[in-house]
Structures are given as C-alpha cells and as structure tokens.
Design a protein around this motif. Structure first.
Motif, PDB file in Angstrom:
ATOM      1  N   ARG A   1      -9.850  37.116  12.031  1.00 38.93           N
ATOM      2  CA  ARG A   1     -10.602  35.971  11.083  1.00 38.93           C
ATOM      3  C   ARG A   1     -10.315  36.734   9.793  1.00 38.93           C
ATOM      4  NH1 ARG A   1     -16.138  34.261  12.908  1.00 38.93           N
ATOM      5  NH2 ARG A   1     -15.153  32.687  13.868  1.00 38.93           N
TER       6      ARG A   1
ATOM      7  N   ASP B   1     -12.976  35.344   3.360  1.00 38.19           N
ATOM      8  CA  ASP B   1     -12.944  35.101   1.800  1.00 38.19           C
ATOM      9  C   ASP B   1     -14.062  36.180   1.274  1.00 38.19           C
ATOM     10  OD1 ASP B   1     -12.268  34.336  -0.878  1.00 38.19           O
ATOM     11  OD2 ASP B   1     -13.528  32.170  -0.499  1.00 38.19           O
TER      12      ASP B   1
ATOM     13  N   ALA C   1      -5.634  37.129   2.218  1.00 35.41           N
ATOM     14  CA  ALA C   1      -4.683  36.624   3.252  1.00 35.41           C
ATOM     15  C   ALA C   1      -4.438  37.941   3.902  1.00 35.41           C
ATOM     16  CB  ALA C   1      -3.462  35.871   2.586  1.00 35.41           C
TER      17      ALA C   1
ATOM     18  N   VAL D   1      -7.105  32.983  11.853  1.00 34.86           N
ATOM     19  CA  VAL D   1      -7.839  31.653  11.253  1.00 34.86           C
ATOM     20  C   VAL D   1      -8.619  32.254   9.981  1.00 34.86           C
ATOM     21  CG1 VAL D   1     -10.134  32.460  12.680  1.00 34.86           C
ATOM     22  CG2 VAL D   1      -9.764  30.196  11.848  1.00 34.86           C
TER      23      VAL D   1
ATOM     24  N   ARG E   1      -7.158  32.323   6.741  1.00 37.71           N
ATOM     25  CA  ARG E   1      -6.369  32.301   5.852  1.00 37.71           C
ATOM     26  C   ARG E   1      -4.983  32.280   6.353  1.00 37.71           C
ATOM     27  NH1 ARG E   1     -10.105  30.920   3.350  1.00 37.71           N
ATOM     28  NH2 ARG E   1     -10.683  31.588   1.010  1.00 37.71           N
ATOM     29  N   GLY E   2      -4.148  32.518   5.597  1.00 34.88           N
ATOM     30  CA  GLY E   2      -2.714  32.653   6.206  1.00 34.88           C
ATOM     31  C   GLY E   2      -1.939  33.982   5.823  1.00 34.88           C
TER      32      GLY E   2
ATOM     33  N   LEU F   1      -1.477  30.508  14.094  1.00 35.75           N
ATOM     34  CA  LEU F   1      -1.691  30.295  12.762  1.00 35.75           C
ATOM     35  C   LEU F   1      -2.502  28.926  12.409  1.00 35.75           C
ATOM     36  CD1 LEU F   1       0.160  32.843  13.027  1.00 35.75           C
ATOM     37  CD2 LEU F   1       0.726  32.427  10.550  1.00 35.75           C
TER      38      LEU F   1
ATOM     39  N   TRP G   1      -5.980  26.320   8.060  1.00 38.52           N
ATOM     40  CA  TRP G   1      -6.513  27.477   7.866  1.00 38.52           C
ATOM     41  C   TRP G   1      -7.985  27.612   8.865  1.00 38.52           C
ATOM     42  CZ3 TRP G   1      -6.694  29.161   2.178  1.00 38.52           C
ATOM     43  CH2 TRP G   1      -5.658  29.678   1.605  1.00 38.52           C
TER      44      TRP G   1
ATOM     45  N   ARG H   1      -8.552  23.016   5.307  1.00 44.55           N
ATOM     46  CA  ARG H   1      -7.681  23.087   4.023  1.00 44.55           C
ATOM     47  C   ARG H   1      -6.247  22.653   4.243  1.00 44.55           C
ATOM     48  NH1 ARG H   1      -9.667  27.358   0.677  1.00 44.55           N
ATOM     49  NH2 ARG H   1      -8.348  27.040  -0.687  1.00 44.55           N
TER      50      ARG H   1
ATOM     51  N   GLU I   1      -3.035  23.747   2.441  1.00 40.20           N
ATOM     52  CA  GLU I   1      -2.606  25.423   2.274  1.00 40.20           C
ATOM     53  C   GLU I   1      -1.658  25.777   3.384  1.00 40.20           C
ATOM     54  OE1 GLU I   1      -3.568  27.206  -0.098  1.00 40.20           O
ATOM     55  OE2 GLU I   1      -5.422  25.950  -0.861  1.00 40.20           O
TER      56      GLU I   1
ATOM     57  N   SER J   1       0.422  28.139   6.136  1.00 43.50           N
ATOM     58  CA  SER J   1       0.053  29.162   6.959  1.00 43.50           C
ATOM     59  C   SER J   1       0.734  30.437   6.556  1.00 43.50           C
ATOM     60  CB  SER J   1       0.510  28.923   8.453  1.00 43.50           C
ATOM     61  OG  SER J   1      -0.613  28.006   8.937  1.00 43.50           O
TER      62      SER J   1
END
Length: 749
Positions: A458, A461, A469, A488, A490-491, A520, A524, A534, A537, A539
């Motif tokens: 995970r 943020d 990321a 999960v 972000r990419g 992935l 997100w 998202r 966005e 991956s």
C-alpha cells in the motif's frame, strides 16, 4: 544418480589418486568427463523406465499409452507440434493424464452417475455436479411405493430453499417440474426436464484462499464497518471445497467452488438457526475465519468464536447488531460490529474469493526465478497478536521494506561486490510506506511474495505537494523484478536520468522492469461499489527512460509513456497473458500525456486490453482482444495476428483477425453492418474484482471464443483452452453415458 563429479575418481585405489595428485590431477579430469557422460546415460535410462508408467511418463507419452488402452483422442491432437510450451499445454488438455490413467476404471463404472463428475474433473479439469432430470419430474406416486424426498412443491416459507431454483444455473434445484419434450442436445433451444435428459453442471471458477490478511475499515460509513477485501470493495465470499469422501458420492455445494449464500452460511439441520453461522463453513481450514484481538473483551477474539457471528444483509450498511455479536454478509463480503462495541486491536480475516485463472497477486503456486548469488532479506508484517516492530527479529529479518533497503545500502557500502538482492515479503498482510529505489549499475533487486502468500503493498499519500509512487531509477544494466504482489494506493514510476547528454543517459538509466504475477489495482484504489477512485491515473509511468518493461500474468491499469529527450530506437514493452485495464473502453490503456502516441515498441500476446492503444509501433500482437481502437504510428513493420481489432483501427499488417474475416465473407453493406455488430467480444464483466472479470460471455460469437491461433479463445484466458476442454468432455460423455440417454453440459459458473 549422483551429482558428485568425482564419483568415479573416488572409486579408484588411493595409490592411484596419490600418484595423480603428484602429476596435477590429469586422471581426475579425465574421469570427470566420463562421469558427465555416465550421468547423461543414467538419466536416459531412468527416463525410459519412468515412461512405462502413466504416473511418471513425459507428457508426449500420454497419448501413446492412451492408444494402447483404446483411449480416443480428439482430431486436434494429431496436429500438435513436437515443441513449444503452448503446444505442450494444449497437449495436456487434449490428452489429460488423469483421464488416461482412469480409463479402465471408467469403463467398469460406465453408466453410473458419479462417473460423469469424475470425467469432468479428469477430462476437462472442471469440478461438476451430475443431475438426472427425470428425478425432478412431477408424478403421481403409488401409495405402496412412496418417495417423500423426490420432487415436491415449493415451500414459500423457506426462502433458503427457494434461492436454489436459479442458483448456479439450477444445479441444486430441489423442486418437481412438469415434463419438457425438448431434447438436452437440441441446437435451437435446450430442454431439461425429460425422462432421458441428464445434465452435467460444471464450475469453471476457482476458489482462491486469502490467509490472515487485514480487513478494511470503511471510515466513511463508520468505524464499525469493515470489508473482507483489503481494498475496501465488495467481494462475494466463496466456498473452500471439501473433498468427497467416497467415489460414488454426488457433489453438493460444500464440495464445489461456489459463492456463499446467506441462508447456507447460517446454521442448518433439523434445528436450523438463521441467527448463527454454520460450523461447516467457519473455523480453521474452512471457508471463513475472523480474528479480532481483545474483542468483545480483553484476551478474546483469536479467532472470534462462531457463536458471536450472525449472517445478515448489510447491503445498505443498516443493521441493528446486538452487543457481543458480529454481523457478516457473505454475499457482499461485509462485516459490521456493534456501534458501541468497536474493535480496537485491528481485524484480520481468512476467506476465499472466486476467479478463473492463476493471474495477478494471489496465494497460488507459481514459479519464481531466483537471482544468482543474491542476498536474501525477509520482511514481516503485523499479524494477530504479533507485531514485528515490537519484537526482536533474527538476522536477515526486518519489520519493513524501508529497513531492509537501509540494511542493503549498508551491506553494499561494506562489500562493493554485492549486486543482487531479494526482498521476500513473508505474510499475506499489508506493507505500507513509500518506496524510492535508485539502483546502481549492474544491480538487480527482486521484491517478491513468499510461497503461497499475497502481500499487499500500500503506497501512501504522504507528501501533499508532490506525487507519491513506487519510484524507480537505475544505472546501466540494473533490473527491478516484482513477483506476486498486489499494489494499491499509487502506481509505479520509472524515471530516467537527468540531463540531455545521450552518453549520460545510456550509463544512468534502468535497464529492465519485470512485473510477474502482480496486480497493480486499476484506478489506484476502489470504492465500496468497486468503482475506481482515480480512473484517469496510470498504474505504470515511464518518465523519460529507455528501460524496457515486461509484464507477465498480471493485472495492471493504464501505462503512460513520457518520451526521453534522446530518442534513438524506441524501448520495448512486452505484455503477455495479462489484462491492461484503463477502467473504461473510452480511456487510454497505452499512450502518452504529451504526445500523440507512446514512444515504445509494443508486443502483446494473449492479452485483453480495456481502452485505447496509442503506440509508436507494434512488433507483434497475437491472440489478443482490444476493446477499443488501436492507433499505431509506424505500420511498415510488425504484425497483428489472430486478434480482435475494432473497426477504425490503424495497425500493421493483419492476419486472420476479426472482424476482418467476417466482413470479407459478407457480400452486401447490410450484411457487413450486421457482421460488425455480431463479431464483437461480449464480456461477463469489465469491473476489476468481479469473479468473471474480463471473461468472455458464453453467448459470445464463435469467431472470438475459438478464434485464436490454436482455436482457443482470444484474450487473457487463452491458456485455459475452454473450447478444447468442452469438446474433450463431450467426447467422453458420448462414450460413458447410459444407452438412450441425452446428456449435456451446463455451465454453473
């Protein structure tokens, strides 16, 4: 056979070995050559002996043993090539080892109902339930020969039994029906309930376990609301199949990989209690298990006792949960605690989910290549009643990925010869944080899951003003490998070197990123209704890098490419046996945010792509499905073969693609318009986490369902070889069903 290269030399008398040592070991070197050839000869003799038996023989020998027994093969088996991995896989489907091994036993049991279930398992690899439909016909019983458990009218006061009418396509329907004169084998419209009709309900979805992983707290709904899925989405819980005790037993729900129903999740029997959970489904090594340390009181909840659970419908997150009880909705994968008695020590769950193939992150057996001469670190995560951050760990074991990377940096500083690192995530838990990797020239790092685990990475943020990321960069010859992970939050961002000097770019750029058996999460993260949080966005982002990207047997979101300042030849992008999901057919699955096309040379084999493809070139696209248009800048090189490519696409030369073949056979504009609408892939679901995610619908046209190069289905589930499995099973049914019986295959999942 001995692996010792000096085994012949060790048999020589000591006097000769002493004289050989005085002369520089020429005799030893000579005998090592002989030992190598002796090993080859012994291997060949052992292989010849093993090929005498169906249990140990090579795959190519299975049809020959079957021929000696009179085992009939499908005509497609005669066209298989002698080499190639996919030819070998297809050969194992057309000549199943278990079916050949049980040929004699099957002939002795010919005409029995339980044999048909064994045929489905041996010939097609599908668990099944056989049903004689004449037993479900409504008929007047003689008073001297009563069958009170055969058929009968529906009890409207028993909703659990009423659910079974359409459950699993009617495989467990207990009620009596009026006679149906249509035949089971009719090509127009099948009948079921006739005297000669016999149905074989096959279950193609598999039940995959998830062991001791954290549950997700839906804070927007309340601190007492949880989902079994660590992503926070609804997911139906599946049955962990229990092996049948005797060969003559007819499979029931508990023996098959089926979703759990609320009424079956409840306690059954003569004293049925719909407010309690069945002991057959909850507990160690069963379908569901929940850990809630120190709940409902101190020292309890390891695991939560079965008496504290109650089945409930939590569709609206509205339920009055009594104190000391835990409401569970198995059809949505939700849990709710009493609002005034929330758990404080975290929630861990073990459960099963449904899927069709070994793909993405999961607790299934997979082959993970090892890095040579690599240092191995093991990272642990919190488990019920045990937090590695609070307990001392042995050498080489760490409480976080950041700690392992810090130790690796110190080890490299002490020993400059270290070049390879394996970070193994030991449990199916959540590993949180932000990862920034900068690999040295020639360095290789493998971040992988331990055997039979599904760790969740995970990415949090943590920087409000900057993107977060899994950031990767490296020097010449460096590699990063991801195996068996679920990412999960972000990419993954691969960044190139800073500067415009081409020499510097070649020396300070990652060589390769390999993603195998990973997920992935598209978009997100997920909402509770499985919608992506998202959706726009990507991956994977390749930012000004020439690193090659290889994706195998994975589920990924969109791929974004930002071209490097010094272009040269485009970097390679290889995707095979994977799903590339842009979360919508109208979005871009492969493209560039600042250019018309992504500057890569793509290769896609046996893939399902949800979204548009915008690439510089496609070297090879094979046995794949593109749900939206494909736009390629360079059309002079490359090939697209045995794929579905939507009309209006710009591609290299196409060979045996759809709907091109269907349109070429049409003679009028009206016919071409009709064929364009008919030859379109139809999916059961395009929403990630659905059990039938990216699977072709059974009503999809044959041009797609058997349009691959080897007549299997196009797309990511090509290697399931479902058309061949079905044909093989039909062939066996014709041989083993009783005379004048009309048998047919019905898909329960």
């Amino acid at each position: 056979m001995s692996a010792n290269p000096d085994r012949l030399y060790d048999l020589m008398p000591v006097v000769y070995r002493m004289r050989d040592a005085e002369q520089g070991y020429p005799l030893r070197d000579f005998l090592r050559v002989l030992s190598t050839q002796a090993n080859v000869l012994e291997q060949d003799i052992t292989r010849l002996y093993n090929n005498w038996f169906i249990e140990t023989c090579d795959d190519w020998v299975v049809p020959y043993i079957g021929d000696l027994l009179g085992y009939g093969l499908l005509p497609e088996a005669a066209t298989l090539a002698d080499s190639g991995a996919h030819a070998a896989r297809l050969g194992r489907v057309l000549a199943p080892r278990a079916d050949v091994a049980n040929t004699i036993d099957a002939r002795r049991r010919k005409g029995t109902l339980s044999l048909l279930e064994d045929l489905a398992r041996d010939a097609a690899g599908w668990p099944a339930r056989a049903v004689e439909f004449y037993r479900l016909l409504g008929w007047m019983q003689h008073l001297d020969h009563q069958h009170p458990h055969r058929g009968g009218t529906a009890d409207l006061r028993d909703p659990g039994t009423l659910q079974r009418i359409g459950w699993a396509n009617g495989a467990f329907d207990p009620f009596a029906h009026s006679v149906d004169v249509r035949r089971m084998s009719s090509h127009h419209r099948r009948g079921r309930y006739g005297i000669p009709d016999l149905g074989l309900f096959v279950f193609r979805l598999r039940s995959y376990p998830v062991t001791v992983t954290p549950a997700y707290c839906l804070e927007e709904r309340g601190p007492h609301c949880f989902t079994f899925s660590v992503l926070g989405n609804d997911t139906p819980l599946f049955q962990r199949p229990v092996a049948e005790s005797v060969p003559t037993h007819i499979a029931q729900e508990i023996n098959l990989p089926v979703p759990l129903r609320r009424y079956r999740f409840a306690e059954r029997g003569a004293d049925a209690d719909y407010a309690s959970v069945s002991a057959a489904l909850y507990g160690e090594d069963k379908s569901v298990l929940i850990y809630a340390p120190d709940w409902p009181s101190k020292g309890q909840g390891m695991p939560v006792p079965r008496e504290a659970l109650m089945p409930a419908d939590l569709s609206g997150w509205r339920y009055q949960v009594p104190r000391g009880r835990l409401a569970v909705d198995p059809e949505r994968g939700r849990m709710m605690f009493p609002a005034n008695q929330r758990p404080k020590g975290g929630i861990w769950v073990s459960y099963c989910y449904g899927f069709a193939a070994d793909m993405g992150g999961g607790e299934y057996a997979r082959i993970t290549p090892e890095l040579e001469h690599a240092t191995r670190y093991i990272v642990h995560t919190a488990l019920p009643g045990n937090d590695p951050a609070k307990n001392p760990l042995p050498a080489g074991h760490y409480a976080s990925i950041a700690d392992a990377l810090k130790a690796w940096a110190q080890a490299k500083a002490a020993d400059a010869t270290l070049r390879s690192l394996i970070i193994e995530l030991a449990e199916s838990g959540v590993y949180e944080g932000s990862i920034d990797l900068q690999l040295d020239a020639g360095e290789a790092i493998q971040l992988r899951a331990a055997e039979r685990t599904r760790p969740v990475l995970r990415l949090l943020d943590v920087r409000a003003s900057q993107p977060d990321a899994l950031s990767v960069g490296g020097g010449a010859g460096s590699r990063l490998l991801l195996d068996g992970l679920l990412v999960v939050g972000r990419g993954i961002e691969v960044h190139g070197p800073v500067g415009d000097d081409s020499t510097t770019e070649l020396q300070q750029d990652l060589c390769e990123l390999v993603i195998r058996h990973c997920t992935l999460v598209p978009g997100w993260a997920l909402h509770c209704d499985c919608d992506p949080k998202r959706p726009g966005e990507p991956s994977i982002t390749l930012d000004s890098t020439r690193a090659s990207l290889r994706i195998e047997q994975s589920i990924v979101g969109a791929i974004s490419v930002i071209s490097p300042p010094q272009r040269g030849e485009p970097p390679t992008l290889q995707v095979c046996d994977s799903i590339v999901d842009a979360t919508g057919v109208e979005r871009v699955a492969l493209g560039s945010p600042d250019e018309a096309v992504a500057y890569v040379e793509a290769s896609l084999r046996r893939c399902t792509v949800i979204g548009e493809i915008q690439a510089h070139s496609i070297r090879l696209a094979e046995d794949s499905i593109f749900t939206s248009v494909v736009r390629v800048l360079r059309r002079q090189s490359g090939c697209v073969r045995f794929c579905y490519v939507p009309p209006g696409s710009r591609t290299p030369q196409r060979f045996h693609c759809q709907p091109d073949l269907a349109l070429a056979a049409a003679t009028t504009d009206a016919a071409r318009a009709q064929e364009t609408l008919r030859v379109v892939p139809q999916f059961r679901s395009l929403r990630y986490t659905a059990p039938h995610y990216a699977r072709l619908d059974d009503g999809c046209c044959e041009e797609i369902r058997s349009g691959a190069s080897d007549e299997s289905a196009m797309g990511v589930y090509h290697d399931l070889y479902e058309p061949q499995r079905e044909a093989n099973l039909v062939w066996r049914l014709e041989e083993y069903v009783p005379a004048e019986t009309d048998a047919g295959i019905l898909y329960a999942s």
